[in-house]
Design a protein around this motif. Structure first.
Motif, PDB file in Angstrom:
ATOM      1  N   LEU A  69      67.227  58.383  75.832  1.00  0.00           N
ATOM      2  CA  LEU A  69      67.485  59.235  76.822  1.00  0.00           C
ATOM      3  C   LEU A  69      67.094  60.802  76.146  1.00  0.00           C
ATOM      4  CD1 LEU A  69      68.894  60.308  79.129  1.00  0.00           C
ATOM      5  CD2 LEU A  69      70.849  60.270  77.817  1.00  0.00           C
ATOM      6  N   ARG A  70      67.287  60.865  74.824  1.00  0.00           N
ATOM      7  CA  ARG A  70      66.983  62.071  74.154  1.00  0.00           C
ATOM      8  C   ARG A  70      65.589  62.308  74.313  1.00  0.00           C
ATOM      9  NH1 ARG A  70      68.631  65.789  70.382  1.00  0.00           N
ATOM     10  NH2 ARG A  70      70.596  64.854  70.196  1.00  0.00           N
ATOM     11  N   ILE A  71      64.592  61.295  74.061  1.00  0.00           N
ATOM     12  CA  ILE A  71      63.135  61.501  73.689  1.00  0.00           C
ATOM     13  C   ILE A  71      62.526  61.462  75.006  1.00  0.00           C
ATOM     14  CG2 ILE A  71      61.110  60.604  72.568  1.00  0.00           C
ATOM     15  CD1 ILE A  71      62.967  59.432  70.361  1.00  0.00           C
ATOM     16  N   TYR A  72      62.865  60.454  75.805  1.00  0.00           N
ATOM     17  CA  TYR A  72      62.127  60.093  77.113  1.00  0.00           C
ATOM     18  C   TYR A  72      62.742  60.553  78.486  1.00  0.00           C
ATOM     19  CZ  TYR A  72      59.717  57.700  73.372  1.00  0.00           C
ATOM     20  OH  TYR A  72      58.924  57.292  72.208  1.00  0.00           O
ATOM     21  N   GLY A  73      64.242  60.457  78.362  1.00  0.00           N
ATOM     22  CA  GLY A  73      64.787  60.968  79.740  1.00  0.00           C
ATOM     23  C   GLY A  73      65.276  59.722  80.553  1.00  0.00           C
ATOM     24  N   PHE A  74      65.428  58.616  79.806  1.00  0.00           N
ATOM     25  CA  PHE A  74      65.952  57.151  80.526  1.00  0.00           C
ATOM     26  C   PHE A  74      66.637  56.481  79.448  1.00  0.00           C
ATOM     27  CE2 PHE A  74      61.969  56.042  78.515  1.00  0.00           C
ATOM     28  CZ  PHE A  74      62.310  54.779  78.155  1.00  0.00           C
ATOM     29  N   VAL A  75      67.610  55.324  79.997  1.00  0.00           N
ATOM     30  CA  VAL A  75      68.054  54.602  79.243  1.00  0.00           C
ATOM     31  C   VAL A  75      67.510  53.175  79.818  1.00  0.00           C
ATOM     32  CG1 VAL A  75      70.022  55.936  78.725  1.00  0.00           C
ATOM     33  CG2 VAL A  75      70.060  54.714  80.821  1.00  0.00           C
ATOM     34  N   ALA A  76      68.047  52.249  79.093  1.00  0.00           N
ATOM     35  CA  ALA A  76      67.615  50.501  79.357  1.00  0.00           C
ATOM     36  C   ALA A  76      68.331  50.358  80.693  1.00  0.00           C
ATOM     37  CB  ALA A  76      68.147  49.733  78.302  1.00  0.00           C
ATOM     38  N   ALA A  77      67.669  49.377  81.581  1.00  0.00           N
ATOM     39  CA  ALA A  77      68.005  49.114  82.838  1.00  0.00           C
ATOM     40  C   ALA A  77      69.126  48.163  82.698  1.00  0.00           C
ATOM     41  CB  ALA A  77      66.729  48.114  83.477  1.00  0.00           C
ATOM     42  N   SER A  78      69.997  48.200  83.759  1.00  0.00           N
ATOM     43  CA  SER A  78      71.276  47.592  84.093  1.00  0.00           C
ATOM     44  C   SER A  78      70.894  46.117  83.788  1.00  0.00           C
ATOM     45  CB  SER A  78      71.659  47.672  85.575  1.00  0.00           C
ATOM     46  OG  SER A  78      72.667  46.798  85.452  1.00  0.00           O
ATOM     47  N   PRO A  79      71.831  45.366  82.937  1.00  0.00           N
ATOM     48  CA  PRO A  79      71.696  43.956  82.763  1.00  0.00           C
ATOM     49  C   PRO A  79      71.967  42.944  83.823  1.00  0.00           C
ATOM     50  CG  PRO A  79      73.708  44.488  81.880  1.00  0.00           C
ATOM     51  CD  PRO A  79      72.905  45.712  82.321  1.00  0.00           C
ATOM     52  N   THR A  80      72.860  43.483  84.968  1.00  0.00           N
ATOM     53  CA  THR A  80      72.886  42.528  85.744  1.00  0.00           C
ATOM     54  C   THR A  80      71.940  42.958  87.090  1.00  0.00           C
ATOM     55  OG1 THR A  80      74.604  44.183  86.607  1.00  0.00           O
ATOM     56  CG2 THR A  80      75.525  42.429  85.330  1.00  0.00           C
ATOM     57  N   THR A  81      71.619  43.999  87.269  1.00  0.00           N
ATOM     58  CA  THR A  81      70.686  44.072  88.546  1.00  0.00           C
ATOM     59  C   THR A  81      69.218  44.545  88.352  1.00  0.00           C
ATOM     60  OG1 THR A  81      71.320  46.582  88.469  1.00  0.00           O
ATOM     61  CG2 THR A  81      72.845  45.296  89.532  1.00  0.00           C
ATOM     62  N   GLY A  82      68.945  45.087  87.059  1.00  0.00           N
ATOM     63  CA  GLY A  82      67.708  45.331  86.523  1.00  0.00           C
ATOM     64  C   GLY A  82      67.434  46.847  87.151  1.00  0.00           C
ATOM     65  N   ALA A  83      68.617  47.550  87.817  1.00  0.00           N
ATOM     66  CA  ALA A  83      68.269  48.847  88.381  1.00  0.00           C
ATOM     67  C   ALA A  83      68.669  49.875  87.274  1.00  0.00           C
ATOM     68  CB  ALA A  83      69.262  49.138  89.684  1.00  0.00           C
ATOM     69  N   SER A  84      67.946  51.206  87.470  1.00  0.00           N
ATOM     70  CA  SER A  84      68.142  52.324  86.908  1.00  0.00           C
ATOM     71  C   SER A  84      69.573  53.040  87.037  1.00  0.00           C
ATOM     72  CB  SER A  84      67.000  53.358  86.892  1.00  0.00           C
ATOM     73  OG  SER A  84      67.042  53.801  88.053  1.00  0.00           O
ATOM     74  N   PRO A  85      70.268  53.865  86.173  1.00  0.00           N
ATOM     75  CA  PRO A  85      71.155  54.584  86.739  1.00  0.00           C
ATOM     76  C   PRO A  85      70.783  55.461  88.037  1.00  0.00           C
ATOM     77  CG  PRO A  85      71.017  54.562  84.435  1.00  0.00           C
ATOM     78  CD  PRO A  85      69.691  53.868  84.885  1.00  0.00           C
ATOM     79  N   ALA A  86      69.389  55.754  88.229  1.00  0.00           N
ATOM     80  CA  ALA A  86      69.398  56.458  89.509  1.00  0.00           C
ATOM     81  C   ALA A  86      69.832  55.811  90.604  1.00  0.00           C
ATOM     82  CB  ALA A  86      68.006  57.064  89.266  1.00  0.00           C
ATOM     83  N   VAL A  87      69.361  54.482  90.638  1.00  0.00           N
ATOM     84  CA  VAL A  87      69.746  53.578  91.511  1.00  0.00           C
ATOM     85  C   VAL A  87      71.202  53.219  91.577  1.00  0.00           C
ATOM     86  CG1 VAL A  87      69.265  51.242  92.790  1.00  0.00           C
ATOM     87  CG2 VAL A  87      67.469  52.716  91.503  1.00  0.00           C
ATOM     88  N   LEU A  88      71.789  52.929  90.604  1.00  0.00           N
ATOM     89  CA  LEU A  88      73.356  52.742  90.455  1.00  0.00           C
ATOM     90  C   LEU A  88      73.988  53.636  90.892  1.00  0.00           C
ATOM     91  CD1 LEU A  88      73.384  50.771  87.158  1.00  0.00           C
ATOM     92  CD2 LEU A  88      73.572  49.970  89.196  1.00  0.00           C
ATOM     93  N   ALA A  89      73.528  55.153  90.629  1.00  0.00           N
ATOM     94  CA  ALA A  89      74.500  56.228  91.051  1.00  0.00           C
ATOM     95  C   ALA A  89      74.482  56.453  92.601  1.00  0.00           C
ATOM     96  CB  ALA A  89      73.798  57.366  90.599  1.00  0.00           C
ATOM     97  N   ALA A  90      73.502  56.127  93.130  1.00  0.00           N
ATOM     98  CA  ALA A  90      73.380  56.149  94.635  1.00  0.00           C
ATOM     99  C   ALA A  90      74.360  55.246  95.268  1.00  0.00           C
ATOM    100  CB  ALA A  90      71.749  55.971  95.338  1.00  0.00           C
ATOM    101  N   GLY A  91      74.540  54.176  94.801  1.00  0.00           N
ATOM    102  CA  GLY A  91      75.449  52.988  95.490  1.00  0.00           C
ATOM    103  C   GLY A  91      76.825  52.658  94.712  1.00  0.00           C
ATOM    104  N   SER A  92      76.989  52.959  93.496  1.00  0.00           N
ATOM    105  CA  SER A  92      78.399  52.609  93.002  1.00  0.00           C
ATOM    106  C   SER A  92      78.684  53.660  91.747  1.00  0.00           C
ATOM    107  CB  SER A  92      78.296  51.304  92.303  1.00  0.00           C
ATOM    108  OG  SER A  92      79.392  51.011  91.561  1.00  0.00           O
ATOM    109  N   SER A  93      79.882  53.912  91.708  1.00  0.00           N
ATOM    110  CA  SER A  93      80.332  54.851  90.493  1.00  0.00           C
ATOM    111  C   SER A  93      80.346  53.897  89.481  1.00  0.00           C
ATOM    112  CB  SER A  93      81.739  55.365  90.897  1.00  0.00           C
ATOM    113  OG  SER A  93      82.715  54.472  91.179  1.00  0.00           O
ATOM    114  N   ALA A  94      80.356  52.852  89.290  1.00  0.00           N
ATOM    115  CA  ALA A  94      80.477  51.861  88.147  1.00  0.00           C
ATOM    116  C   ALA A  94      78.959  51.617  87.244  1.00  0.00           C
ATOM    117  CB  ALA A  94      81.166  50.496  88.318  1.00  0.00           C
TER     118      ALA A  94
END
Length: 577
Positions: free
Chosen positions: A309-334
């Motif tokens: 996150l500090r260097i590249y502006g992202f974190v690893a994909a979700s282990p359950t959905t493969g989605a990024s936080p951008a996608v998760l934030a749109a559909g769920s608060s968890a």
């Protein structure tokens, strides 16, 4: 590479007007341009393919065999700014500029003073972006994402969501760097950097592109093979579209720098770097068969979510959905903690002082004398040797931390015996130690702690009558870890509060994932400590099964009172072996 940005917009775009739309296939045009510049792109590759989990990446359209050359970029054709620290005798820059880029790079080289490679490369990119469609690099520039999530673009509210984490602090000083260093330099050439393209916003965009898409190349004199103290930065068109994979099994390609004098030899395999001397060729090669539809991934290094996150502006994909936080934030608060095996937590050993004070009395209230004793123990036995302990997913209780806690609890005579040379000769400061006693290096100044053992072996090496010592050791570390855990819980709660206040959703999701991953690591360390403590107390019937269950289920449902998960998710750089 930015998970929530897949459509290129012409309006308010930092790259200028007339940006190509997705329908015009910027990936295909980029590939054609790379070939026209003397490079190569495998016919089966799509360079800007939209990914199911969000964002874009390089994807194989048909099966690609192991060993195949995926992308080739000549070093002389890379985006690179020669710096004042670069070896002039072996500089890749021509003596007479033959292009706008070389002219600007030469001027920056001559006038940049002590400005480093990062800022000079950023300034050069700003000049090319200011030219818009007139730039001969436009097929590459127009394929870049129109924004990024590097921390230098985060608001103060968004950065507060990272308080207490390994990312705390962000890049909040970049406006001062721009105002005091970059802007005065660019103002000397208004024709290259017009007012609209010499702004903080233009710098912010270009700096993020350089930070998240550059490869660090360690300078090497090709005659003497001596390494310079300085790095060069290279931006590699096409190759910079390749995403990072956290797990080794997902990495299917590697990057090499091949040189004319040894075309078959790969660069020194140092993570994230390659040796560069004279002009060569960067080659991305398939390390195994790549299936049709499979994304091409490399390693940017074995980095934690916080580092990503500090260097590249992202974190690893979700282990359950493969989605990024951008996608998760749109559909769920968890937000779950990722299964990034490189996640880590820094524990300041000064926390052992407060833990020692709590352990000293049942009530937690301590006298000034006890507090002074705790401080002196930490200062004399721990601070210089281990100011910070690094807990990792693979080693949540590193031996140096265990040893630090152990020496905090020792009586003076025990401590002197513990750190003394194994043969009992005070003059022996070799640190050789005793193979039977398990003691390691121990000099009066101390560079490492003796008895560098994992918790089970350390417990086995303590004297039989030292069950109380092991129990106190576990208690001391539990208190320190709980203090660190509380800091991170406060950070997570702050992030959740900001989520409801309309802050950037996918950034907060990334911040919450970093916190969640660190909390999960702390829980695993605490569970291990409680298990050891139960074993130590079993003979005295003072086991704590309920505490062990509590530690194992600390927020085990992944939720705090605000509904925020504390387990680790956005998307992805740079390793040239």
């Amino acid at each position: 590479l930015i998970p929530n940005k897949t459509t290129l917009q012409a309006s308010t775009d930092p790259r200028g007007a007339d940006v190509m739309s997705d329908q015009q296939s910027p990936g295909a045009q980029l590939a054609a341009w790379i070939r026209s510049e003397g490079g190569a792109v495998h016919d089966a590759l799509s360079l800007t393919k939209s990914l199911p989990g969000g964002g874009r990446g390089v994807v194989a359209q048909t099966v690609i065999s192991s060993g195949a050359e995926l992308i080739r970029v000549p070093q002389l054709g890379c985006f690179h700014c020669t710096t004042a620290t670069e070896d002039g005798a072996h500089s890749l820059a021509p003596s007479t500029p033959t292009s706008f880029r070389q002219e600007v790079a030469g001027w920056l080289h001559a006038n940049g003073g002590e400005v480093g490679a990062f800022l000079l490369t950023t300034a050069l990119l700003m000049a090319e972006l200011a030219r818009g469609g007139d730039s001969d690099l436009w097929p590459w520039l127009s394929a870049l994402p129109p924004s990024h999530d590097c921390l230098l673009t985060w608001s103060s509210d968004e950065l507060r969501a990272l308080e207490g984490t390994e990312v705390a602090g962000g890049d909040s000083n970049y406006p001062q760097v721009f105002n005091h260093t970059v802007q005065p330099l660019l103002a000397q050439q208004p024709a290259w950097w017009p007012d609209a393209h010499r702004s903080l916003k233009a710098f912010q965009y270009a700096a993020g592109m350089v930070q998240s898409r550059s490869f660090h190349i360690n300078q090497v004199n090709w005659v003497t093979q001596e390494h310079s103290e300085h790095d060069d930065l290279y931006m590699l068109a096409g190759i910079d579209m390749v995403n990072h994979a956290v797990h080794g099994a997902q990495r299917n390609a590697t990057l090499e720098l091949l040189r004319p004098h040894a075309a078959s030899a790969a660069a020194t395999p140092t993570p994230g770097r390659a040796a560069a001397s004279q002009a060569g060729t960067f080659v991305l090669k398939a390390e195994r068969d790549i299936a049709a539809g499979e994304e091409v991934c490399i390693s940017y290094g074995d980095l934690s979510d916080a580092q990503l996150l500090r260097i590249y502006g992202f974190v690893a994909a979700s282990p359950t959905t493969g989605a990024s936080p951008a996608v998760l934030a749109a559909g769920s608060s968890a937000v779950q903690a990722s299964d990034n095996p490189h996640n880590s937590v820094s524990l300041p050993t000064e926390l052992l002082v407060d833990a020692f004070l709590l352990l000293a009395t049942e009530s937690g209230a301590t006298s000034a004398a006890v507090k002074q004793e705790a401080v002196e123990l930490w200062e004399s036995r721990v601070r210089l040797v281990l100011p910070v302990a690094h807990l990792t997913a693979g080693d949540p209780l590193p031996p140096p931390l265990l040893s630090a806690a152990l020496v905090m609890l020792m009586e003076e005579e025990e401590y002197r015996d513990y750190v003394a040379p194994a043969d009992g000769d005070p003059s022996d400061d070799t640190g050789a130690g005793s193979s039977s006693g398990g003691r390691g290096a121990a000099t009066p100044g101390g560079t490492v702690f003796p008895l560098q053992l994992p918790l089970p072996q350390l417990a086995a090496n303590l004297p039989d009558d030292n069950g109380e010592m092991l129990s106190n050791l576990c208690n001391l570390l539990l208190m320190a870890l709980q203090a660190l855990q509380q800091r991170k819980k406060a950070s997570m709660q702050k992030a959740a509060q900001q989520q409801t206040e309309g802050a950037n959703g996918h950034r907060l999701a990334a911040a919450r994932q970093v916190v969640a991953g660190e909390m999960a690591l702390l829980r695993s360390a605490m569970v291990e400590l409680l298990a050891a403590q139960n074993a130590a107390d079993s003979d005295s019937e003072e086991s704590h099964p309920s505490e062990l269950e509590d530690a194992q289920s600390v927020d085990d449902d992944g939720q705090l009172s605000d509904g925020c998960s504390d387990d680790a998710g956005p998307a992805s750089k740079r390793q040239c072996s």
